[in-house]
Design an enzyme around this catalytic site. Structure first.
Site, mmCIF file in Angstrom:
data_model
loop_
_atom_site.group_PDB
_atom_site.id
_atom_site.type_symbol
_atom_site.label_atom_id
_atom_site.label_comp_id
_atom_site.label_asym_id
_atom_site.label_seq_id
_atom_site.Cartn_x
_atom_site.Cartn_y
_atom_site.Cartn_z
ATOM 1 C CG HIS A 127 40.809 20.516 66.406
ATOM 2 N ND1 HIS A 127 40.152 19.416 66.915
ATOM 3 C CD2 HIS A 127 42.019 20.538 66.999
ATOM 4 C CE1 HIS A 127 40.938 18.808 67.790
ATOM 5 N NE2 HIS A 127 42.083 19.466 67.853
ATOM 6 C CB ALA A 149 49.066 18.649 62.448
#
Length: 203
Positions: A75, A38
């Site tokens: 997530h 990320a």
């Protein structure tokens, strides 16, 4: 086997209010870690920026409370941040797909090469069978996953699991392999990855 690919979706930057790309360079962004896909994706999109490492499951609330101007979500926060009134500034999986036509590589299994080709191939076959079994018995797998879901509703958990455990997980194919090579190469060119080792795949 076991890759997590964001096919036109992925980690996203969120904030309480709309911020331009230039404005993001002038604030501190909460990130889940510097050794994450990320973070690498955000560096490729934004360049250098000020950040603070925050546990991934605390970022959304920290941004909503005003502790940070923006946060990089991974997530389930990718699906639930709107409930806290946060806005999506960029979905890095959408950006990467538009940039390259490929899914964004987010995570992958690795193996020690000193195990030897035969043992690596054997473990690869076992992993493949395990993932295939999980996909074929999705409901039972979801029941188990919900015990770790931090109160997420079943329908949302099912959607989230489907984003990251799917056909890409079973076999990343040529597109997945190419995306991993390109992602790491660009990270190296951007100075985020100091050394770029040869990338090998166990067939």
């Amino acid at each position: 086997h076991g890759a997590s690919m964001g096919d036109n979706y992925g980690p996203m930057v969120v904030a309480r209010e709309e911020l331009s790309r230039q404005a993001l360079k002038e604030v501190k962004i909460a990130i889940p870690g510097t050794l994450t896909s990320a973070y690498l994706a955000l560096r490729l999109w934004l360049g250098e920026f000020a950040y603070e490492v925050v546990p991934f499951n605390e970022i959304m609330e920290a941004v909503a409370e005003g502790k940070y101007a923006a946060g990089l979500l991974i997530h389930e926060g990718q699906l639930t941040h709107g409930e806290l009134g946060l806005k999506t500034l960029v979905d890095l999986g959408v950006w990467w797909k538009g940039e390259t036509g490929l899914p964004l590589p987010l995570g992958v299994n690795v193996i020690r090469k000193d195990l030897g080709a035969e043992r690596m191939a054997q473990l690869s076959r076992i992993l493949h069978k395990s993932i295939a079994y999980g996909l074929e018995h999705r409901e039972a797998g979801l029941d188990y996953a919900l015990s770790f879901a931090r109160g997420m509703e079943r329908s949302l958990a099912d959607r989230f699991v489907g984003m990251y455990v799917n056909d890409w997980t079973l076999n990343m194919g040529d597109a997945g392999k190419e995306s991993i090579r390109l992602f790491l190469q660009r990270g190296h060119e951007a100075g985020v990855i100091e050394q770029l080792p040869p990338i090998e795949f166990v067939e």
